[in-house]
Design a protein around this motif. Sequence first.
Motif, mmCIF file in Angstrom:
data_model
loop_
_atom_site.group_PDB
_atom_site.id
_atom_site.type_symbol
_atom_site.label_atom_id
_atom_site.label_comp_id
_atom_site.label_asym_id
_atom_site.label_seq_id
_atom_site.Cartn_x
_atom_site.Cartn_y
_atom_site.Cartn_z
ATOM 1 N N ALA A 37 0.829 -1.212 -0.027
ATOM 2 C CA ALA A 37 -0.059 0.097 0.116
ATOM 3 C C ALA A 37 0.903 1.119 -0.010
ATOM 4 C CB ALA A 37 -0.934 -0.054 0.999
ATOM 5 N N VAL A 38 1.799 1.300 0.854
ATOM 6 C CA VAL A 38 2.668 2.580 0.974
ATOM 7 C C VAL A 38 3.560 2.716 -0.366
ATOM 8 C CG1 VAL A 38 4.967 3.447 1.776
ATOM 9 C CG2 VAL A 38 3.423 2.277 3.360
ATOM 10 N N SER A 39 3.820 1.482 -1.220
ATOM 11 C CA SER A 39 4.610 1.603 -2.284
ATOM 12 C C SER A 39 3.585 2.346 -3.634
ATOM 13 C CB SER A 39 5.187 0.307 -2.815
ATOM 14 O OG SER A 39 5.504 0.188 -4.097
ATOM 15 N N ARG A 40 2.498 1.614 -3.512
ATOM 16 C CA ARG A 40 1.376 1.995 -4.327
ATOM 17 C C ARG A 40 1.033 3.732 -4.353
ATOM 18 N NH1 ARG A 40 -1.627 -1.919 -7.453
ATOM 19 N NH2 ARG A 40 -0.473 -3.938 -7.186
ATOM 20 N N CYS A 41 1.005 3.892 -2.705
ATOM 21 C CA CYS A 41 0.670 5.517 -2.706
ATOM 22 C C CYS A 41 1.687 6.326 -3.077
ATOM 23 C CB CYS A 41 0.341 5.390 -1.071
ATOM 24 S SG CYS A 41 -1.463 4.918 -0.569
ATOM 25 N N ARG A 42 2.967 5.673 -2.965
ATOM 26 C CA ARG A 42 4.165 6.568 -3.272
ATOM 27 C C ARG A 42 3.880 6.903 -4.896
ATOM 28 N NH1 ARG A 42 8.059 3.761 0.492
ATOM 29 N NH2 ARG A 42 7.914 5.399 2.321
ATOM 30 N N ALA A 43 3.621 5.751 -5.634
ATOM 31 C CA ALA A 43 3.392 6.069 -7.032
ATOM 32 C C ALA A 43 2.166 6.868 -7.382
ATOM 33 C CB ALA A 43 3.151 4.467 -7.726
ATOM 34 N N LEU A 59 -1.171 0.849 11.508
ATOM 35 C CA LEU A 59 -0.917 2.229 11.702
ATOM 36 C C LEU A 59 0.140 2.826 11.224
ATOM 37 C CD1 LEU A 59 -1.861 1.448 15.649
ATOM 38 C CD2 LEU A 59 -3.238 2.404 13.821
ATOM 39 N N ASP A 60 1.016 2.332 10.928
ATOM 40 C CA ASP A 60 2.244 2.649 10.349
ATOM 41 C C ASP A 60 2.071 3.228 8.786
ATOM 42 O OD1 ASP A 60 4.121 2.465 12.354
ATOM 43 O OD2 ASP A 60 4.812 0.510 11.600
ATOM 44 N N LEU A 61 1.087 2.338 8.181
ATOM 45 C CA LEU A 61 0.665 2.870 6.901
ATOM 46 C C LEU A 61 0.003 3.990 7.016
ATOM 47 C CD1 LEU A 61 -0.414 2.388 3.966
ATOM 48 C CD2 LEU A 61 -1.973 0.858 4.757
ATOM 49 N N ILE A 62 -0.893 4.405 7.766
ATOM 50 C CA ILE A 62 -1.660 5.533 7.858
ATOM 51 C C ILE A 62 -0.651 6.542 8.305
ATOM 52 C CG2 ILE A 62 -3.400 6.668 9.298
ATOM 53 C CD1 ILE A 62 -4.732 4.112 9.894
ATOM 54 N N ALA A 63 0.265 6.432 9.075
ATOM 55 C CA ALA A 63 1.168 7.503 9.574
ATOM 56 C C ALA A 63 1.989 7.990 8.237
ATOM 57 C CB ALA A 63 1.924 7.135 10.523
ATOM 58 N N GLN A 64 2.495 6.741 7.291
ATOM 59 C CA GLN A 64 3.309 6.973 6.318
ATOM 60 C C GLN A 64 2.770 7.634 5.198
ATOM 61 O OE1 GLN A 64 6.175 3.908 4.819
ATOM 62 N NE2 GLN A 64 5.650 2.966 6.954
ATOM 63 N N VAL A 65 1.353 7.480 4.990
ATOM 64 C CA VAL A 65 0.617 8.317 4.049
ATOM 65 C C VAL A 65 0.282 9.826 4.355
ATOM 66 C CG1 VAL A 65 -1.634 8.379 3.011
ATOM 67 C CG2 VAL A 65 -0.608 6.113 3.071
ATOM 68 N N ARG A 66 0.088 9.793 5.802
ATOM 69 C CA ARG A 66 -0.154 11.221 5.938
ATOM 70 C C ARG A 66 1.162 12.143 6.015
ATOM 71 N NH1 ARG A 66 -4.979 11.931 5.567
ATOM 72 N NH2 ARG A 66 -6.466 11.217 7.394
ATOM 73 N N ALA A 67 2.405 11.393 6.034
ATOM 74 C CA ALA A 67 3.623 12.305 5.793
ATOM 75 C C ALA A 67 4.027 12.531 4.340
ATOM 76 C CB ALA A 67 4.721 11.492 6.726
ATOM 77 N N MET A 68 3.153 11.789 3.561
ATOM 78 C CA MET A 68 3.522 11.936 2.055
ATOM 79 C C MET A 68 3.087 13.293 1.429
ATOM 80 S SD MET A 68 2.238 8.258 0.541
ATOM 81 C CE MET A 68 3.111 6.726 1.057
ATOM 82 N N PRO A 69 3.879 13.798 0.335
ATOM 83 C CA PRO A 69 3.332 14.920 -0.277
ATOM 84 C C PRO A 69 1.738 14.659 -0.508
ATOM 85 C CG PRO A 69 5.238 14.399 -1.162
ATOM 86 C CD PRO A 69 4.870 13.492 -0.213
ATOM 87 N N ASN A 70 0.936 15.493 -0.246
ATOM 88 C CA ASN A 70 -0.620 15.500 -0.382
ATOM 89 C C ASN A 70 -1.163 14.309 0.588
ATOM 90 O OD1 ASN A 70 -0.595 17.535 -2.636
ATOM 91 N ND2 ASN A 70 0.121 15.875 -4.130
ATOM 92 N N GLY A 71 -0.410 13.918 1.417
ATOM 93 C CA GLY A 71 -1.032 12.713 2.219
ATOM 94 C C GLY A 71 -2.058 13.127 3.192
ATOM 95 N N LYS A 72 -1.920 14.543 3.470
ATOM 96 C CA LYS A 72 -3.169 15.105 4.423
ATOM 97 C C LYS A 72 -4.322 15.048 3.723
ATOM 98 C CE LYS A 72 -0.332 16.695 7.971
ATOM 99 N NZ LYS A 72 0.500 15.532 8.148
#
Length: 120
Positions: A37-43, A59-72
Amino acid sequence: MQRLMIADGSDVVRKVGKRILSELGFVVVEAASAQEAVSRCRAEIPGLLIVDAALEGALDLIAQVRAMPNGKGVRIFYCVIEADLKKMMVGKRAGADDFLLKPFDRKILTSVFAGLAQAA
């Protein structure tokens, strides 16, 4: 069309969810693990993300997505088996916006996501 990701370890849950949500007008992407999921979200970041609470690293997935550009801007649904307030608060603190109860069906997904598909 709005992009939605289902991150769940169950093939059946992902397939059923994808079929129903595709019919509502979403472009649905599946991920069988938090890492995938993290990999696909980065793409390509989705507009909506459904994360199974039982997924290892949820929970790490959620936190990592939030930290991505546009993740908020991603609307994250934390999927729990029961309305366990403690588990829901942990998900909320990690960055989840909303909750889904499992098992979900067509009626539940339609009531939650039909308006979101039109809003896109």
